[in-house]
Write an enzyme that holds these catalytic residues in place. Structure first.
Site, PDB file in Angstrom:
ATOM      1  N   LYS A 182       0.066   1.427  -2.089  1.00 38.38           N
ATOM      2  CA  LYS A 182       1.300   0.641  -1.957  1.00 38.38           C
ATOM      3  C   LYS A 182       1.050  -0.698  -1.251  1.00 38.38           C
ATOM      4  O   LYS A 182       1.503  -1.744  -1.709  1.00 38.38           O
ATOM      5  CB  LYS A 182       2.340   1.457  -1.175  1.00 38.38           C
ATOM      6  CG  LYS A 182       2.831   2.672  -1.951  1.00 38.38           C
ATOM      7  CD  LYS A 182       3.769   3.518  -1.152  1.00 38.38           C
ATOM      8  CE  LYS A 182       3.122   4.328  -0.055  1.00 38.38           C
ATOM      9  NZ  LYS A 182       2.108   5.304  -0.457  1.00 38.38           N
ATOM     10  N   ILE A 183       0.312  -0.678  -0.148  1.00 42.03           N
ATOM     11  CA  ILE A 183       0.122  -1.908   0.635  1.00 42.03           C
ATOM     12  C   ILE A 183      -0.885  -2.837  -0.057  1.00 42.03           C
ATOM     13  O   ILE A 183      -0.631  -4.038  -0.225  1.00 42.03           O
ATOM     14  CB  ILE A 183      -0.325  -1.571   2.082  1.00 42.03           C
ATOM     15  CG1 ILE A 183       0.794  -0.791   2.791  1.00 42.03           C
ATOM     16  CG2 ILE A 183      -0.684  -2.847   2.848  1.00 42.03           C
ATOM     17  CD1 ILE A 183       0.405  -0.179   4.132  1.00 42.03           C
ATOM     18  N   THR A 199      -5.970  -3.877   8.590  1.00 43.62           N
ATOM     19  CA  THR A 199      -4.657  -3.496   9.125  1.00 43.62           C
ATOM     20  C   THR A 199      -4.392  -2.018   8.841  1.00 43.62           C
ATOM     21  O   THR A 199      -3.251  -1.578   8.913  1.00 43.62           O
ATOM     22  CB  THR A 199      -3.514  -4.353   8.506  1.00 43.62           C
ATOM     23  OG1 THR A 199      -3.540  -4.191   7.091  1.00 43.62           O
ATOM     24  CG2 THR A 199      -3.647  -5.820   8.852  1.00 43.62           C
ATOM     25  N   SER A 200      -5.461  -1.251   8.512  1.00 41.20           N
ATOM     26  CA  SER A 200      -5.231   0.157   8.133  1.00 41.20           C
ATOM     27  C   SER A 200      -5.454   1.127   9.285  1.00 41.20           C
ATOM     28  O   SER A 200      -4.492   1.602   9.878  1.00 41.20           O
ATOM     29  CB  SER A 200      -6.072   0.519   6.925  1.00 41.20           C
ATOM     30  OG  SER A 200      -5.464  -0.024   5.771  1.00 41.20           O
ATOM     31  N   ARG A 201      -6.699   1.430   9.581  1.00 42.51           N
ATOM     32  CA  ARG A 201      -7.014   2.286  10.733  1.00 42.51           C
ATOM     33  C   ARG A 201      -8.327   1.792  11.323  1.00 42.51           C
ATOM     34  O   ARG A 201      -9.260   1.448  10.598  1.00 42.51           O
ATOM     35  CB  ARG A 201      -7.158   3.760  10.324  1.00 42.51           C
ATOM     36  CG  ARG A 201      -5.817   4.467  10.045  1.00 42.51           C
ATOM     37  CD  ARG A 201      -4.967   4.659  11.317  1.00 42.51           C
ATOM     38  NE  ARG A 201      -3.718   5.347  11.061  1.00 42.51           N
ATOM     39  CZ  ARG A 201      -2.552   4.762  10.760  1.00 42.51           C
ATOM     40  NH1 ARG A 201      -2.473   3.442  10.667  1.00 42.51           N
ATOM     41  NH2 ARG A 201      -1.472   5.483  10.568  1.00 42.51           N
ATOM     42  N   ASP A 255      -5.523  -5.433  13.100  1.00 47.62           N
ATOM     43  CA  ASP A 255      -4.276  -4.944  13.683  1.00 47.62           C
ATOM     44  C   ASP A 255      -4.487  -3.553  14.256  1.00 47.62           C
ATOM     45  O   ASP A 255      -3.576  -2.973  14.838  1.00 47.62           O
ATOM     46  CB  ASP A 255      -3.171  -4.908  12.605  1.00 47.62           C
ATOM     47  CG  ASP A 255      -1.820  -4.538  13.195  1.00 47.62           C
ATOM     48  OD1 ASP A 255      -1.412  -5.200  14.176  1.00 47.62           O
ATOM     49  OD2 ASP A 255      -1.173  -3.594  12.701  1.00 47.62           O
ATOM     50  N   GLU A 307      -7.967   2.407  19.995  1.00 52.78           N
ATOM     51  CA  GLU A 307      -6.709   1.763  20.378  1.00 52.78           C
ATOM     52  C   GLU A 307      -5.784   2.645  21.204  1.00 52.78           C
ATOM     53  O   GLU A 307      -4.900   2.143  21.897  1.00 52.78           O
ATOM     54  CB  GLU A 307      -5.961   1.258  19.138  1.00 52.78           C
ATOM     55  CG  GLU A 307      -5.387   2.359  18.260  1.00 52.78           C
ATOM     56  CD  GLU A 307      -4.602   1.804  17.064  1.00 52.78           C
ATOM     57  OE1 GLU A 307      -5.111   0.912  16.379  1.00 52.78           O
ATOM     58  OE2 GLU A 307      -3.480   2.292  16.835  1.00 52.78           O
ATOM     59  N   GLN A 323       0.889  -3.880  15.054  1.00 54.94           N
ATOM     60  CA  GLN A 323       2.266  -4.344  14.871  1.00 54.94           C
ATOM     61  C   GLN A 323       2.606  -4.641  13.413  1.00 54.94           C
ATOM     62  O   GLN A 323       3.718  -5.087  13.126  1.00 54.94           O
ATOM     63  CB  GLN A 323       2.533  -5.593  15.729  1.00 54.94           C
ATOM     64  CG  GLN A 323       1.859  -6.863  15.201  1.00 54.94           C
ATOM     65  CD  GLN A 323       2.286  -8.121  15.942  1.00 54.94           C
ATOM     66  OE1 GLN A 323       1.764  -8.417  17.003  1.00 54.94           O
ATOM     67  NE2 GLN A 323       3.232  -8.853  15.388  1.00 54.94           N
ATOM     68  N   PHE A 380       3.431  -2.910  10.976  1.00 61.45           N
ATOM     69  CA  PHE A 380       4.594  -2.187  10.433  1.00 61.45           C
ATOM     70  C   PHE A 380       5.904  -2.658  11.066  1.00 61.45           C
ATOM     71  O   PHE A 380       6.976  -2.281  10.616  1.00 61.45           O
ATOM     72  CB  PHE A 380       4.453  -0.678  10.731  1.00 61.45           C
ATOM     73  CG  PHE A 380       4.669  -0.360  12.196  1.00 61.45           C
ATOM     74  CD1 PHE A 380       3.688  -0.608  13.129  1.00 61.45           C
ATOM     75  CD2 PHE A 380       5.891   0.146  12.639  1.00 61.45           C
ATOM     76  CE1 PHE A 380       3.892  -0.351  14.479  1.00 61.45           C
ATOM     77  CE2 PHE A 380       6.109   0.395  13.988  1.00 61.45           C
ATOM     78  CZ  PHE A 380       5.096   0.143  14.900  1.00 61.45           C
TER      79      PHE A 380
HETATM   80  P1  NAD Z   1      -1.478   4.582  -0.092  1.00 59.34           P
HETATM   81  O1  NAD Z   1      -1.696   6.048   0.046  1.00 59.34           O
HETATM   82  O2  NAD Z   1      -0.350   4.087  -0.931  1.00 59.34           O
HETATM   83  O3  NAD Z   1      -2.822   3.888  -0.647  1.00 59.34           O
HETATM   84  C1  NAD Z   1      -4.102   4.197  -0.191  1.00 59.34           C
HETATM   85  C2  NAD Z   1      -5.058   3.917  -1.334  1.00 59.34           C
HETATM   86  O4  NAD Z   1      -6.383   4.082  -0.844  1.00 59.34           O
HETATM   87  C3  NAD Z   1      -4.895   4.869  -2.531  1.00 59.34           C
HETATM   88  O5  NAD Z   1      -4.724   4.120  -3.722  1.00 59.34           O
HETATM   89  C4  NAD Z   1      -6.204   5.657  -2.549  1.00 59.34           C
HETATM   90  O6  NAD Z   1      -6.620   6.002  -3.872  1.00 59.34           O
HETATM   91  C5  NAD Z   1      -7.135   4.646  -1.909  1.00 59.34           C
HETATM   92  N1  NAD Z   1      -8.364   5.235  -1.378  1.00 59.34           N
HETATM   93  C6  NAD Z   1      -8.544   6.434  -0.771  1.00 59.34           C
HETATM   94  N2  NAD Z   1      -9.843   6.578  -0.442  1.00 59.34           N
HETATM   95  C7  NAD Z   1     -10.479   5.430  -0.839  1.00 59.34           C
HETATM   96  C8  NAD Z   1     -11.832   4.980  -0.751  1.00 59.34           C
HETATM   97  N3  NAD Z   1     -12.785   5.749  -0.221  1.00 59.34           N
HETATM   98  N4  NAD Z   1     -12.134   3.759  -1.254  1.00 59.34           N
HETATM   99  C9  NAD Z   1     -11.176   2.984  -1.828  1.00 59.34           C
HETATM  100  N5  NAD Z   1      -9.876   3.371  -1.932  1.00 59.34           N
HETATM  101  C10 NAD Z   1      -9.552   4.575  -1.434  1.00 59.34           C
HETATM  102  O7  NAD Z   1      -1.375   4.022   1.402  1.00 59.34           O
HETATM  103  P2  NAD Z   1      -0.674   2.676   1.884  1.00 59.34           P
HETATM  104  O8  NAD Z   1       0.758   2.945   2.134  1.00 59.34           O
HETATM  105  O9  NAD Z   1      -1.082   1.562   1.011  1.00 59.34           O
HETATM  106  O10 NAD Z   1      -1.355   2.533   3.332  1.00 59.34           O
HETATM  107  C11 NAD Z   1      -2.724   2.230   3.487  1.00 59.34           C
HETATM  108  C12 NAD Z   1      -3.102   2.447   4.930  1.00 59.34           C
HETATM  109  O11 NAD Z   1      -2.418   1.487   5.751  1.00 59.34           O
HETATM  110  C13 NAD Z   1      -2.605   3.797   5.511  1.00 59.34           C
HETATM  111  O12 NAD Z   1      -3.498   4.816   5.249  1.00 59.34           O
HETATM  112  C14 NAD Z   1      -2.491   3.519   6.974  1.00 59.34           C
HETATM  113  O13 NAD Z   1      -3.713   3.888   7.597  1.00 59.34           O
HETATM  114  C15 NAD Z   1      -2.341   2.005   7.061  1.00 59.34           C
HETATM  115  N6  NAD Z   1      -1.061   1.587   7.665  1.00 59.34           N
HETATM  116  C16 NAD Z   1      -1.116   0.726   8.708  1.00 59.34           C
HETATM  117  C17 NAD Z   1       0.059   0.273   9.292  1.00 59.34           C
HETATM  118  C18 NAD Z   1       0.062  -0.694  10.445  1.00 59.34           C
HETATM  119  O14 NAD Z   1       1.100  -0.889  11.078  1.00 59.34           O
HETATM  120  N7  NAD Z   1      -1.031  -1.354  10.745  1.00 59.34           N
HETATM  121  C19 NAD Z   1       1.277   0.741   8.795  1.00 59.34           C
HETATM  122  C20 NAD Z   1       1.289   1.604   7.695  1.00 59.34           C
HETATM  123  C21 NAD Z   1       0.107   2.029   7.127  1.00 59.34           C
END
Ligand code: NAD
Length: 342
Positions: free
Chosen positions: A154-155, A232-234, A258, A263, A296, A298
Site C-alpha cells: 500500500k505505501i 520509513t518502515s522498520r 523515520d 528506537e 512520525q 504515520f
Molecule cells: P503492505 O503489507 O501493504 O506491503 C508490504 C509489501 O512488502 C508487500 O507487497 C510484500 O509483498 C512486500 N514484501 C514482503 N517481503 C518482501 C521482501 N523480502 N522484499 C520485497 N518486498 C517484500 O504494507 P504497507 O502498509 O505498505 O507498510 C509497509 C511497512 O511500513 C510496514 O510493514 C510497516 O513496517 C511500515 N510502516 C511504518 C509507519 C511509520 O509511521 N513509519 C507506519 C505504517 C507502516
C-alpha cells in the site's frame, strides 16, 4: 470490554475517547510501555491495546495470559513486536490495523527525500542565523532520476505514484508484483538490479526474519556511489553500523530515517534534558546529510482517527463474533499471514 491501553500519549487518549463514543469500551489509559516490568498493570483486562514499541515477547504474553488477557489489539499495521508463536500457543488473538493512511507514510517518505536533496534542514537553520549563502546547499532535480522502491504494498505504491508525478523513473522489487506499478510506467526488476541502478532507494517492506538487515554491507556495496537511502518502515531493515561506515566513505550520500533499530529506548519520549546513551544513534545525528524523524510518518489527523476507530471496531468485532477480519495468524509452518489483506 475492559481494555488496558499501553504507551498512551495525549493524542491517543483524545482520539480513542472520541471513537469510543460508538463502542463504549472501558478504556484504562496507561502511559508506560508494555514490558515485563509493567505487565501487571493489565491485571483483569481481557484486552490490551498496544503500539509499535510495546514488548509482547513470550514472558509478557505468558504473564498477560495468566492475568486473564486473551486479546492483543495493535494500534499499528506492523506486528514484528509480537511473539506470534507464543500468542498462538496461549490461545490469544492478535488483531491489528492493516491500513489507516498509507498516504500519510508515503507523503512523509517523499518529504524526507526533498528535505535531504534540497538541504532544507540546513537552510532553515542558516536563514534564522542571517546566513543566506548557498554554498553547500546544491541539490539535484528529482525529474529524470531513478527511484528504487523495495516493497510495493500500500505505501510503496503511493510513493511510486507521487514520484512518477515528479518525473522519476520507478524500479520496483517485490516477490508479489502489483499491476499498478507497470500501469504507471514503473518496472519490476530483481534486487541487485534495483540496487545498482537507483539514485534513491526507499524501503516499504515489513520487518521479518527474511528482511532483517536487508540493507547490509553487500547490498550497500552494490549501490551507486552517493545514493540516497530512505527507511520509513522498520529500523532493523537496515544495518545502522554498516550504513554509518558507508556515510563516512561517501558510498551513501544521503540517509533519511523515520525508524531506528533501537528506537524503543528513544522514540516517542521527550529526552531533551537527558544525555543520549546510544552512541550509534548519536553518531547518526552528526552527519549533515542525515535526517532522522522519530517514527512520525504515520502521524496525521486522518491516520490517528482511523487507527482509533479501527482498533475499537476490531475489539468489538472479536467480542461479538469471537474472531476478527484483521486478525494476525500463523499457519502450521509458522509463516505469518493475515486474514485481511486490504
Ligand atoms: P503492505 O503489507 O501493504 O506491503 C508490504 C509489501 O512488502 C508487500 O507487497 C510484500 O509483498 C512486500 N514484501 C514482503 N517481503 C518482501 C521482501 N523480502 N522484499 C520485497 N518486498 C517484500 O504494507 P504497507 O502498509 O505498505 O507498510 C509497509 C511497512 O511500513 C510496514 O510493514 C510497516 O513496517 C511500515 N510502516 C511504518 C509507519 C511509520 O509511521 N513509519 C507506519 C505504517 C507502516
Amino acid at each position: 470490554m475492559r481494555i488496558a491501553v499501553f504507551s498512551t500519549k495525549p493524542y491517543d487518549e483524545h482520539f480513542l475517547l472520541e471513537a469510543n463514543r460508538n463502542y463504549n469500551h472501558e478504556l484504562i489509559f496507561l502511559e508506560p510501555r508494555l514490558t515485563t516490568k509493567t505487565v501487571t498493570l493489565a491485571e483483569g483486562c481481557p484486552a490490551v491495546c498496544v503500539f509499535v514499541n510495546d514488548e509482547l515477547n513470550a514472558d509478557v504474553l505468558e504473564k498477560l495470559s495468566e492475568q486473564g488477557t486473551c486479546l492483543i489489539a495493535l494500534r499499528a499495521a506492523g506486528f514484528n513486536n509480537v511473539d506470534l508463536v507464543t500468542a498462538d500457543r496461549l490461545g490469544m488473538t492478535v488483531v491489528r490495523v492493516p491500513a489507516y493512511s498509507p498516504d500519510a507514510v508515503a507523503e512523509h517518505t517523499v518529504g524526507l527525500m526533498l528535505v535531504l536533496n534540497r538541504k532544507i534542514h540546513r537552510s532553515y537553520a542558516r536563514v534564522r542565523e542571517g546566513n543566506f549563502a548557498l554554498e553547500g546547499l546544491l541539490g539535484f532535480d528529482m525529474h529524470g532520476r531513478t527511484v528504487g522502491v523495495i516493497g510495493t504494498g500500500k505505501i510503496g505504491r503511493i510513493v511510486a505514484r507521487i514520484l512518477v508525478g515528479f518525473g522519476c523513473h520507478i524500479l520496483a522489487y517485490d516477490p508479489y508484483p502489483h499491476a499498478e506499478i507497470e500501469e504507471m510506467g514503473g518496472r519490476y526488476v530483481d534486487l541487485p538490479e534495483l540496487l545498482t541502478q537507483s539514485d534513491i532507494i526507499t524501503l516499504h517492506v515489513p520487518l521479518t526474519p527474511e528482511t532483517h538487515h536487508l540493507i547490509n554491507a553487500t547490498a550497500i556495496s552494490q549501490m551507486k556511489r552517493g545514493v540516497m537511502v530512505i527507511n520509513t518502515s522498520r529500523g532493523a531493515l537496515l544495518d545502522t553500523e554498516v550504513i554509518i561506515e558507508a556515510l563516512k566513505s561517501g558510498q551513501v550520500g544521503y540517509l533519511g530515517l523515520d525508524v531506528y533499530e533501537e528506537e524503543s529506548d528513544l522514540f516517542f519520549e521527550d529526552l531533551s534534558n537527558t544525555v543520549i546513551q546510544d552512541d550509534v544513534f548519536a553518531r547518526l545525528l552528526t552527519f549533515p546529510n542525515v535526517i532522522v524523524t522519530g517514527h512520525q510518518a504515520f502521524f496525521t489527523e486522518t491516520a490517528i482517527r482511523a487507527i482509533a476507530e479501527t482498533t475499537l471496531a476490531n475489539v468489538s468485532e472479536w467480542e461479538r463474533l469471537g474472531g476478527c477480519a484483521a486478525e494476525v495468524t500463523i499457519d502450521l509452518k509458522n509463516v505469518v499471514t493475515t486474514k485481511h489483506q486490504g
